[in-house]
Design a protein around this motif. Structure first.
Motif, PDB file in Angstrom:
ATOM      1  N   ALA A  87       2.810   7.847  -5.008  1.00  0.00           N
ATOM      2  CA  ALA A  87       2.357   8.283  -3.688  1.00  0.00           C
ATOM      3  C   ALA A  87       2.080   9.775  -3.674  1.00  0.00           C
ATOM      4  CB  ALA A  87       3.414   7.920  -2.634  1.00  0.00           C
ATOM      5  N   LYS A  88       2.917  10.556  -4.348  1.00  0.00           N
ATOM      6  CA  LYS A  88       2.683  11.993  -4.422  1.00  0.00           C
ATOM      7  C   LYS A  88       1.370  12.302  -5.126  1.00  0.00           C
ATOM      8  CE  LYS A  88       7.463  13.670  -4.294  1.00  0.00           C
ATOM      9  NZ  LYS A  88       8.519  14.411  -5.033  1.00  0.00           N
ATOM     10  N   ARG A  89       1.091  11.592  -6.211  1.00  0.00           N
ATOM     11  CA  ARG A  89      -0.151  11.828  -6.938  1.00  0.00           C
ATOM     12  C   ARG A  89      -1.368  11.451  -6.113  1.00  0.00           C
ATOM     13  NH1 ARG A  89       0.160   9.656 -13.029  1.00  0.00           N
ATOM     14  NH2 ARG A  89      -1.999  10.381 -12.880  1.00  0.00           N
ATOM     15  N   ALA A  90      -1.221  10.470  -5.223  1.00  0.00           N
ATOM     16  CA  ALA A  90      -2.352  10.009  -4.417  1.00  0.00           C
ATOM     17  C   ALA A  90      -2.438  10.719  -3.073  1.00  0.00           C
ATOM     18  CB  ALA A  90      -2.246   8.501  -4.199  1.00  0.00           C
ATOM     19  N   GLY A  91      -1.452  11.557  -2.733  1.00  0.00           N
ATOM     20  CA  GLY A  91      -1.461  12.223  -1.430  1.00  0.00           C
ATOM     21  C   GLY A  91      -1.085  11.320  -0.281  1.00  0.00           C
ATOM     22  N   VAL A  92      -0.353  10.242  -0.570  1.00  0.00           N
ATOM     23  CA  VAL A  92       0.057   9.289   0.469  1.00  0.00           C
ATOM     24  C   VAL A  92       1.442   9.675   0.990  1.00  0.00           C
ATOM     25  CG1 VAL A  92       0.621   6.883   0.953  1.00  0.00           C
ATOM     26  CG2 VAL A  92      -1.297   7.428  -0.551  1.00  0.00           C
ATOM     27  N   PRO A  93       1.618   9.878   2.292  1.00  0.00           N
ATOM     28  CA  PRO A  93       2.955  10.205   2.820  1.00  0.00           C
ATOM     29  C   PRO A  93       3.935   9.058   2.573  1.00  0.00           C
ATOM     30  CG  PRO A  93       1.238  10.630   4.447  1.00  0.00           C
ATOM     31  CD  PRO A  93       0.593   9.864   3.337  1.00  0.00           C
ATOM     32  N   LEU A  94       5.183   9.425   2.312  1.00  0.00           N
ATOM     33  CA  LEU A  94       6.226   8.435   2.051  1.00  0.00           C
ATOM     34  C   LEU A  94       7.492   8.849   2.762  1.00  0.00           C
ATOM     35  CD1 LEU A  94       7.402   5.995   0.380  1.00  0.00           C
ATOM     36  CD2 LEU A  94       8.005   7.679  -1.350  1.00  0.00           C
ATOM     37  N   VAL A  95       8.123   7.912   3.448  1.00  0.00           N
ATOM     38  CA  VAL A  95       9.403   8.178   4.099  1.00  0.00           C
ATOM     39  C   VAL A  95      10.368   7.056   3.747  1.00  0.00           C
ATOM     40  CG1 VAL A  95       8.440   9.481   6.036  1.00  0.00           C
ATOM     41  CG2 VAL A  95       8.669   7.003   6.219  1.00  0.00           C
ATOM     42  N   TYR A  96      11.654   7.391   3.720  1.00  0.00           N
ATOM     43  CA  TYR A  96      12.713   6.408   3.539  1.00  0.00           C
ATOM     44  C   TYR A  96      13.377   6.159   4.888  1.00  0.00           C
ATOM     45  CZ  TYR A  96      12.371   6.877  -1.529  1.00  0.00           C
ATOM     46  OH  TYR A  96      11.923   6.854  -2.820  1.00  0.00           O
ATOM     47  N   VAL A  97      13.683   4.905   5.161  1.00  0.00           N
ATOM     48  CA  VAL A  97      14.253   4.549   6.460  1.00  0.00           C
ATOM     49  C   VAL A  97      15.566   3.806   6.268  1.00  0.00           C
ATOM     50  CG1 VAL A  97      11.952   4.392   7.467  1.00  0.00           C
ATOM     51  CG2 VAL A  97      13.055   2.323   6.616  1.00  0.00           C
ATOM     52  N   ASP A  98      16.377   3.810   7.322  1.00  0.00           N
ATOM     53  CA  ASP A  98      17.650   3.094   7.325  1.00  0.00           C
ATOM     54  C   ASP A  98      17.372   1.587   7.379  1.00  0.00           C
ATOM     55  OD1 ASP A  98      20.185   2.154   7.622  1.00  0.00           O
ATOM     56  OD2 ASP A  98      20.599   3.151   9.532  1.00  0.00           O
ATOM     57  N   PRO A  99      17.889   0.813   6.426  1.00  0.00           N
ATOM     58  CA  PRO A  99      17.587  -0.625   6.417  1.00  0.00           C
ATOM     59  C   PRO A  99      18.433  -1.452   7.371  1.00  0.00           C
ATOM     60  CG  PRO A  99      18.975  -0.085   4.553  1.00  0.00           C
ATOM     61  CD  PRO A  99      18.700   1.218   5.263  1.00  0.00           C
ATOM     62  N   ALA A 100      19.312  -0.821   8.147  1.00  0.00           N
ATOM     63  CA  ALA A 100      20.242  -1.562   9.000  1.00  0.00           C
ATOM     64  C   ALA A 100      19.495  -2.449   9.994  1.00  0.00           C
ATOM     65  CB  ALA A 100      21.154  -0.591   9.747  1.00  0.00           C
ATOM     66  N   TYR A 101      19.858  -3.720  10.030  1.00  0.00           N
ATOM     67  CA  TYR A 101      19.373  -4.722  10.987  1.00  0.00           C
ATOM     68  C   TYR A 101      17.882  -5.045  10.863  1.00  0.00           C
ATOM     69  CZ  TYR A 101      23.820  -3.381  13.061  1.00  0.00           C
ATOM     70  OH  TYR A 101      25.135  -3.087  13.253  1.00  0.00           O
ATOM     71  N   THR A 102      17.215  -4.590   9.803  1.00  0.00           N
ATOM     72  CA  THR A 102      15.790  -4.922   9.679  1.00  0.00           C
ATOM     73  C   THR A 102      15.579  -6.414   9.445  1.00  0.00           C
ATOM     74  OG1 THR A 102      15.928  -4.356   7.320  1.00  0.00           O
ATOM     75  CG2 THR A 102      15.102  -2.661   8.821  1.00  0.00           C
ATOM     76  N   SER A 103      16.572  -7.105   8.904  1.00  0.00           N
ATOM     77  CA  SER A 103      16.432  -8.540   8.674  1.00  0.00           C
ATOM     78  C   SER A 103      16.932  -9.377   9.837  1.00  0.00           C
ATOM     79  CB  SER A 103      17.197  -8.945   7.404  1.00  0.00           C
ATOM     80  OG  SER A 103      18.581  -8.699   7.554  1.00  0.00           O
ATOM     81  N   GLN A 104      17.585  -8.738  10.824  1.00  0.00           N
ATOM     82  CA  GLN A 104      18.120  -9.472  11.978  1.00  0.00           C
ATOM     83  C   GLN A 104      17.349  -9.203  13.268  1.00  0.00           C
ATOM     84  OE1 GLN A 104      22.283  -8.559  12.377  1.00  0.00           O
ATOM     85  NE2 GLN A 104      22.720  -8.885  10.210  1.00  0.00           N
ATOM     86  N   GLN A 105      16.542  -8.156  13.272  1.00  0.00           N
ATOM     87  CA  GLN A 105      15.822  -7.772  14.475  1.00  0.00           C
ATOM     88  C   GLN A 105      14.432  -8.403  14.501  1.00  0.00           C
ATOM     89  OE1 GLN A 105      14.852  -3.599  14.857  1.00  0.00           O
ATOM     90  NE2 GLN A 105      15.147  -3.671  17.074  1.00  0.00           N
ATOM     91  N   CYS A 106      14.018  -8.876  15.648  1.00  0.00           N
ATOM     92  CA  CYS A 106      12.689  -9.463  15.799  1.00  0.00           C
ATOM     93  C   CYS A 106      11.652  -8.346  15.876  1.00  0.00           C
ATOM     94  CB  CYS A 106      12.631 -10.325  17.052  1.00  0.00           C
ATOM     95  SG  CYS A 106      10.996 -11.053  17.364  1.00  0.00           S
ATOM     96  N   SER A 107      10.632  -8.433  15.048  1.00  0.00           N
ATOM     97  CA  SER A 107       9.596  -7.406  15.032  1.00  0.00           C
ATOM     98  C   SER A 107       8.660  -7.513  16.227  1.00  0.00           C
ATOM     99  CB  SER A 107       8.784  -7.512  13.732  1.00  0.00           C
ATOM    100  OG  SER A 107       8.174  -8.789  13.619  1.00  0.00           O
ATOM    101  N   GLN A 108       8.759  -8.605  16.996  1.00  0.00           N
ATOM    102  CA  GLN A 108       7.874  -8.802  18.150  1.00  0.00           C
ATOM    103  C   GLN A 108       8.524  -8.331  19.447  1.00  0.00           C
ATOM    104  OE1 GLN A 108       4.698  -9.853  17.686  1.00  0.00           O
ATOM    105  NE2 GLN A 108       5.220  -9.830  15.508  1.00  0.00           N
ATOM    106  N   CYS A 109       9.777  -8.738  19.675  1.00  0.00           N
ATOM    107  CA  CYS A 109      10.418  -8.394  20.951  1.00  0.00           C
ATOM    108  C   CYS A 109      11.575  -7.418  20.794  1.00  0.00           C
ATOM    109  CB  CYS A 109      10.902  -9.658  21.660  1.00  0.00           C
ATOM    110  SG  CYS A 109      12.288 -10.491  20.837  1.00  0.00           S
ATOM    111  N   GLY A 110      12.049  -7.189  19.574  1.00  0.00           N
ATOM    112  CA  GLY A 110      13.133  -6.241  19.342  1.00  0.00           C
ATOM    113  C   GLY A 110      14.521  -6.825  19.492  1.00  0.00           C
TER     114      GLY A 110
END
Length: 404
Positions: free
Chosen positions: A302-325
């Protein structure tokens, strides 16, 4: 690609310098591991007497001191266990040892490259060897010619001689205004799943690891020298296979983000092996999971391509609904199925998690960007402004590629 005479000279050189490094290591251990300058006073003359060149002697001393620095860092980080642990006591109670084929650093005084001819000139114990052929891909040759900088390492592995060169490649300008975020959910069943619909199944890699595990059990039961030698060979083959798959996955993700003008959000899974508790038959899969390597590959591509990259907290990403939260453990029906108990959304669990990662990535990016609010003009304070306190101004911290 040395001929027979050159290969013999290179092999003797590696064994000689690593024997010398073991002697320097013993001296350093006896002297309480002094600084590099002090260690040079105790060892440089003897190394010269053993036939090493001035630069080779300096590199032997430096790599020995660096090995003790690495050991100290591992002890401080707890990578060798807690104080009193058997592995830690063993590492602290004896000098660092170097394998006969261990890497030896070469700088530009000891090694020169002839790119057009495809040869190198390299120092050995038998003198300077010229016209030693080397082979690499056209892309690697162009990278060597344009970006090689600093030292190179010579190592011997399975009868082959490898030169590992360092190339410093300038990073591309980062896209400060991405069109959106590609969320990347990491896993074992599916190595990576993105919010754009790409899914890298782990079935083939997991089968390969299972075959290697079965073979290791048979070789370990045999216990002969040839079996141990084959164990090391198979371990290297497994690492190369996993690394190649991670390279392919990382390239696919970064290429997609670059083409669409998106940024990338990846789960920060640091310490997950210490947090989770699994059954005994599941631990091998967890500890052979190379998520950190995949993250590193995505980061540098990503650095070589100029693409921004961020790391995020993975907590509850598998339990939370991406549509309604809505967040609920029961939303995750099984490994592959997500069914929201609130809005009824049903989708693949990894797809749902990747959308949540993308949403978190956008929030992290927005919070981490530099504020673009124009500076407040310097004006004379009025009586009204003096009576009413000014609203507080919050400066968001600047964003760096590869960190959250």
């Amino acid at each position: 690609m040395p001929d027979a005479m050159q290969a013999s000279a290179l092999s003797v050189t590696l064994r000689t310098v690593n024997d010398a490094a073991n002697w320097v290591s013993a001296v350093a251990f006896e002297q309480g591991v002094p600084r590099e300058y002090e260690l040079r006073k105790h060892t440089y003359s003897e190394l010269k007497a053993r036939g090493l060149g001035a630069q080779a002697a300096q590199h032997v001393i430096k790599k020995t001191r660096d090995a003790y620095t690495t050991l100290k860092a591992n002890l401080r980080a707890g990578n060798l266990g807690k104080p009193g642990a058997k592995r830690r006591v063993k590492a602290e109670s004896k000098p660092v040892r170097f394998r006969p084929q261990a890497a030896q650093p070469y700088d530009d005084r000891c090694l020169s490259w002839q790119y057009d001819a495809g040869t190198v000139s390299i120092w050995t114990m038998a003198g300077r060897l010229k016209n030693v052929r080397f082979a690499c891909s056209p892309d690697a040759l162009k990278m060597l010619r344009d970006h090689r900088k600093g030292e190179c390492d010579l190592i011997e592995r399975d009868g082959m001689f490898l030169l590992i060169a360092t190339c410093e490649i300038p990073e591309a300008p980062v896209n400060e205004d991405p069109a959106g975020f590609v969320g990347v959910d990491l896993g074992i069943t599916n190595i990576a799943t993105t919010s754009t619909g790409y899914r890298a199944a782990g079935r083939g890699l997991n089968r390969h690891r299972k075959r290697q595990l079965d073979l290791r059990e048979k070789l370990q039961a045999k216990g002969t020298k040839s079996a141990k030698r084959l164990l090391k060979k198979r371990a290297r083959k497994e690492r190369r296979h996993a690394a190649n798959i991670n390279h392919i996955i990382a390239k696919t993700i970064v290429t997609t983000a670059e083409r669409t003008g998106h940024a990338i959000a990846v789960e920060d899974l640091t310490g997950i092996r210490d947090r989770v508790r699994l059954r005994k038959n599941q631990r091998t899969s967890l500890h052979s999971w190379s998520f950190h390597q995949l993250g590193q590959y995505i980061e540098y591509k990503a650095k070589r391509a100029g693409v921004p990259l961020v790391y995020v907290d993975p907590a509850y990403t598998s339990q939370q609904c991406s549509q309604c939260g809505h967040t609920d453990r029961k939303n995750r029906v099984d490994q592959a199925t997500f069914a929201c108990r609130s809005c009824g959304t049903v989708m693949h669990a990894d797809d749902n998690a990747s959308h949540n990662v993308a949403r978190k990535g956008e929030a992290v990016w927005t919070a981490g960007r530099e504020s673009r609010v124009p500076a407040t003009p310097q004006v004379a304070q009025t009586e009204e402004a003096t009576r009413q306190p000014a609203a507080p101004y919050l400066q968001a911290r600047s964003f760096r590629t590869g960190s959250s």
